[in-house]
Design a protein around this motif. Structure first.
Motif, PDB file in Angstrom:
ATOM      1  N   GLY A  21      35.795  45.118  53.172  1.00  0.00           N
ATOM      2  CA  GLY A  21      35.488  45.811  51.914  1.00  0.00           C
ATOM      3  C   GLY A  21      33.983  45.948  51.802  1.00  0.00           C
ATOM      4  O   GLY A  21      33.389  46.841  52.396  1.00  0.00           O
ATOM      5  N   ASN A  22      33.350  44.978  51.129  1.00  0.00           N
ATOM      6  CA  ASN A  22      31.892  44.964  51.052  1.00  0.00           C
ATOM      7  C   ASN A  22      31.263  44.804  52.428  1.00  0.00           C
ATOM      8  O   ASN A  22      30.140  45.230  52.680  1.00  0.00           O
ATOM      9  CB  ASN A  22      31.422  43.794  50.174  1.00  0.00           C
ATOM     10  N   ILE A  23      31.981  44.106  53.296  1.00  0.00           N
ATOM     11  CA  ILE A  23      31.564  43.814  54.669  1.00  0.00           C
ATOM     12  C   ILE A  23      32.873  43.716  55.454  1.00  0.00           C
ATOM     13  O   ILE A  23      33.946  43.666  54.846  1.00  0.00           O
ATOM     14  CB  ILE A  23      30.739  42.490  54.694  1.00  0.00           C
ATOM     15  N   ALA A  81      42.826  38.085  43.804  1.00  0.00           N
ATOM     16  CA  ALA A  81      42.500  39.087  44.831  1.00  0.00           C
ATOM     17  C   ALA A  81      41.310  39.908  44.340  1.00  0.00           C
ATOM     18  O   ALA A  81      41.414  40.620  43.346  1.00  0.00           O
ATOM     19  CB  ALA A  81      43.704  39.974  45.105  1.00  0.00           C
ATOM     20  N   ILE A  82      40.188  39.787  45.073  1.00  0.00           N
ATOM     21  CA  ILE A  82      38.953  40.427  44.600  1.00  0.00           C
ATOM     22  C   ILE A  82      38.357  41.359  45.663  1.00  0.00           C
ATOM     23  O   ILE A  82      37.166  41.652  45.636  1.00  0.00           O
ATOM     24  CB  ILE A  82      37.926  39.357  44.135  1.00  0.00           C
ATOM     25  N   GLY A  83      39.209  41.770  46.589  1.00  0.00           N
ATOM     26  CA  GLY A  83      38.815  42.770  47.579  1.00  0.00           C
ATOM     27  C   GLY A  83      39.932  43.808  47.666  1.00  0.00           C
ATOM     28  O   GLY A  83      40.879  43.776  46.866  1.00  0.00           O
ATOM     29  N   ILE A 121      44.119  40.468  39.858  1.00  0.00           N
ATOM     30  CA  ILE A 121      43.438  41.416  40.762  1.00  0.00           C
ATOM     31  C   ILE A 121      42.215  41.999  40.083  1.00  0.00           C
ATOM     32  O   ILE A 121      42.319  42.538  38.970  1.00  0.00           O
ATOM     33  CB  ILE A 121      44.402  42.579  41.119  1.00  0.00           C
ATOM     34  N   MET A 122      41.053  41.888  40.732  1.00  0.00           N
ATOM     35  CA  MET A 122      39.919  42.675  40.250  1.00  0.00           C
ATOM     36  C   MET A 122      40.061  44.045  40.879  1.00  0.00           C
ATOM     37  O   MET A 122      39.986  44.185  42.116  1.00  0.00           O
ATOM     38  CB  MET A 122      38.583  42.038  40.665  1.00  0.00           C
ATOM     39  N   GLY A 123      40.239  45.046  40.047  1.00  0.00           N
ATOM     40  CA  GLY A 123      40.358  46.380  40.618  1.00  0.00           C
ATOM     41  C   GLY A 123      40.750  47.411  39.595  1.00  0.00           C
ATOM     42  O   GLY A 123      41.264  47.093  38.530  1.00  0.00           O
ATOM     43  N   GLU A 164      38.073  52.967  41.653  1.00  0.00           N
ATOM     44  CA  GLU A 164      37.248  51.756  41.795  1.00  0.00           C
ATOM     45  C   GLU A 164      37.327  51.288  43.256  1.00  0.00           C
ATOM     46  O   GLU A 164      38.348  51.492  43.933  1.00  0.00           O
ATOM     47  CB  GLU A 164      37.798  50.690  40.817  1.00  0.00           C
ATOM     48  N   ALA A 165      36.289  50.580  43.728  1.00  0.00           N
ATOM     49  CA  ALA A 165      36.147  50.272  45.159  1.00  0.00           C
ATOM     50  C   ALA A 165      37.361  49.550  45.759  1.00  0.00           C
ATOM     51  O   ALA A 165      37.862  49.948  46.816  1.00  0.00           O
ATOM     52  CB  ALA A 165      34.887  49.442  45.383  1.00  0.00           C
ATOM     53  N   ASN A 166      37.823  48.478  45.141  1.00  0.00           N
ATOM     54  CA  ASN A 166      38.889  47.686  45.769  1.00  0.00           C
ATOM     55  C   ASN A 166      40.172  48.496  45.929  1.00  0.00           C
ATOM     56  O   ASN A 166      40.931  48.290  46.886  1.00  0.00           O
ATOM     57  CB  ASN A 166      39.174  46.419  44.960  1.00  0.00           C
ATOM     58  N   MET A 217      29.800  41.866  36.561  1.00  0.00           N
ATOM     59  CA  MET A 217      30.346  40.581  37.013  1.00  0.00           C
ATOM     60  C   MET A 217      31.812  40.729  37.367  1.00  0.00           C
ATOM     61  O   MET A 217      32.669  40.026  36.838  1.00  0.00           O
ATOM     62  CB  MET A 217      30.194  39.541  35.889  1.00  0.00           C
ATOM     63  N   HIS A 218      32.089  41.665  38.295  1.00  0.00           N
ATOM     64  CA  HIS A 218      33.494  41.986  38.569  1.00  0.00           C
ATOM     65  C   HIS A 218      34.332  40.755  38.966  1.00  0.00           C
ATOM     66  O   HIS A 218      35.285  40.386  38.282  1.00  0.00           O
ATOM     67  CB  HIS A 218      33.569  42.992  39.716  1.00  0.00           C
ATOM     68  N   ASP A 219      33.977  40.179  40.110  1.00  0.00           N
ATOM     69  CA  ASP A 219      34.867  39.183  40.708  1.00  0.00           C
ATOM     70  C   ASP A 219      34.906  37.839  39.962  1.00  0.00           C
ATOM     71  O   ASP A 219      35.988  37.268  39.770  1.00  0.00           O
ATOM     72  CB  ASP A 219      34.498  38.977  42.181  1.00  0.00           C
TER      73      ASP A 219
HETATM   74  O1  RIB Z   1      34.407  47.490  42.279  1.00  0.00           O
HETATM   75  C1  RIB Z   1      33.982  46.163  42.312  1.00  0.00           C
HETATM   76  C2  RIB Z   1      34.654  45.406  43.429  1.00  0.00           C
HETATM   77  O2  RIB Z   1      34.324  46.003  44.675  1.00  0.00           O
HETATM   78  C3  RIB Z   1      34.227  43.970  43.540  1.00  0.00           C
HETATM   79  O3  RIB Z   1      35.314  43.202  43.994  1.00  0.00           O
HETATM   80  C4  RIB Z   1      33.137  44.032  44.579  1.00  0.00           C
HETATM   81  O4  RIB Z   1      32.939  42.793  45.226  1.00  0.00           O
HETATM   82  C5  RIB Z   1      33.657  45.071  45.513  1.00  0.00           C
HETATM   83  O5  RIB Z   1      34.583  44.501  46.387  1.00  0.00           O
END
Ligand code: RIB
Ligand code: CA
Length: 330
Positions: A40-42, A126-128, A152-154, A168-170, A242-244
Motif C-alpha cells: 500500500g504505502n510501501i 485493517a489499516i491497509g 477497517i480504516m478506509g 480513498e487509498a486503502n 490521523m487515519h490509522d
Molecule cells: O487513506 C488513508 C490510508 O491510506 C491510511 O491507512 C494510510 O496509511 C494509507 O494506507
C-alpha cells in the motif's frame, strides 16, 4: 472490555500505520497477537521490515509478523506513496534493523491461525488495502464467525476521496478485495475519511512526541515531520490526518463514537470514475438513522471527543509506567 482482547493488525506500515501500531502496543485494552502486512504505502515486504524494526524498538520481540499480498487482486502494485510516507515508508527515519525476520506463513494464513486460536474473541484492525483479509476469507469460510469484529480504516462516506474525487487509498488500492470484505457477513466497522480528516495531529503534539524520553515516541515525532510536509498543502498548516491510529482507537473502544449508523455499504468495482468508491446508504440521516434492513456495516462519521490528547496520553501512560518499572525512584 476489561481484560485486554486479542488483536490482529493488518497494515502497510506507513507513518500513520506506525502510530496505530504504537497505540495498540500501548493500549491496556489490546493484546496484539499477530500482524500482517500488505502492499500500500510501501510494498508488503518493506512494511514488514518497518513493523519488525518498530516492534524491536518498542521492546516487543515476540509478536509474529507475516508478509502478505504484494499485488492487489487485479493488476500489480503501483509502487507505494513515497510522496506521503517517504521512500522507506516511515518518512526516511532510520531505525535499528530488527534481529528477527517475518514468520514463514502468509498474512492471511496467520490471521486464520489466530482466529482458530482465539475463536469468537479475535478482533481485526485493517489499516491497509484489504487484499490479505479477502484472501483469509477465501482460505477459511468460517472466518466471519471466528472473528469477533473487524475495524477497517478506509473509504469516504460523504467526504471527498484522497485518491480520486470519490475513492480513498486503502479501498482504491484493491477495490475487489474491499468489495469482498464489506459484503461478508461479519461485525464490521468502517472508519472513513469523514472522521479521519477531521481529527488531526498538530505541531505542538509532534513536539510533545519529540520531547518524550521514549525512543518510539521520538521516532514517531520524526516521522510525522515528513507526513506534515505532505499535509501542509492540504490543510494549509503543519499538521496531519490521523487515519490509522483513530481506527485502532475506535477498535479498542479507546474513544467514543458519536455518530456511527449501521448502514448498507457497497464498493464500486467498475472501471469508471467512481471505481473504489464506498457507496454508503446514509439516506436515514434525517430520521436519526433508523435500523436498515440487511445493513451490517457501522460507518463512523463523528467521534465524541478530541482524539490527539487520547493518543498522546495512551502512549505516554504506557511508556511512563515502563520507565517506572525499570527505574524505581529511590
Ligand atoms: O487513506 C488513508 C490510508 O491510506 C491510511 O491507512 C494510510 O496509511 C494509507 O494506507
Ligand atoms: Ca495504512
Amino acid at each position: 472490555m476489561n481484560q485486554p482482547a486479542p488483536f490482529f493488525l493488518d497494515c502497510d506500515t506507513g507513518i500513520d500505520d506506525a502510530l496505530a501500531l504504537a497505540y495498540l502496543l500501548a493500549s491496556p485494552r489490546a493484546d496484539l497477537v499477530g500482524i500482517g502486512t500488505v502492499s500500500g504505502n510501501i510494498d508488503a515486504a518493506g512494511g514488514a521490515r518497518n513493523t519488525l524494526d518498530l516492534l524491536q524498538l518498542a521492546g516487543y520481540p515476540d509478536i509474529p509478523v507475516a508478509i502478505g499480498a504484494h499485488d492487489p487482486q487485479e493488476g500489480t502494485f503501483h509502487g507505494g506513496a513515497p510522496h506521503v510516507h517517504g521512500d522507506n515508508g516511515i518518512g526516511g527515519v532510520e531505525l535499528a534493523p530488527s534481529d528477527r525476520g517475518p514468520v514463514e506463513v502468509s498474512a492471511a494464513e496467520l490471521l486464520v491461525q489466530l482466529a482458530h486460536r482465539f475463536p469468537g474473541e479475535l478482533r481485526v484492525v485493517a489499516i491497509g488495502p484489504l487484499t490479505n483479509i479477502a484472501e483469509a476469507l477465501r482460505l477459511e469460510p468460517q472466518l466471519t464467525e471466528l472473528v469477533a469484529e473487524i475495524t477497517i480504516m478506509g473509504g469516504a462516506a460523504l467526504a471527498p476521496g484522497n485518491i480520486t474525487p470519490v475513492s480513498e487509498a486503502n479501498i482504491a488500492n484493491d477495490p475487489e478485495a474491499a468489495a469482498e470484505v464489506l459484503a461478508a457477513d461479519w461485525n464490521v466497522t468502517l472508519v472513513p475519511l469523514d472522521v479521519t480528516m477531521t481529527n488531526v495531529l498538530e505541531e505542538n503534539h509532534r513536539q510533545e512526541l519529540l520531547a518524550s524520553e521514549h525512543p518510539v515516541s521520538q521516532a514517531l515525532g520524526e516521522m510525522l515531520g515528513y507526513y506534515f510536509g505532505f499535509y501542509i498543502d492540504i490543510f494549509g498548516r503543519a499538521c496531519s490526518a490521523m487515519h490509522d491510529p483513530l481506527a485502532a482507537a475506535i477498535a479498542v473502544r479507546g474513544v467514543e463514537v458519536a455518530t456511527a449508523p449501521k448502514v448498507r455499504v457497497q464498493v464500486d468495482t467498475t472501471t469508471g470514475p467512481s471505481r473504489g468508491q464506498t457507496v454508503c446508504d446514509l439516506r436515514g440521516q434525517y430520521l436519526g438513522f433508523p435500523d436498515q434492513r440487511g445493513a451490517r456495516c457501522r460507518v463512523v462519521l463523528e467521534i465524541g471527543e478530541k482524539f490527539a490528547p487520547h493518543l498522546l496520553g495512551t502512549l505516554q501512560a504506557a511508556w511512563l509506567s515502563e520507565e517506572q518499572v525499570a527505574e524505581p525512584v529511590t
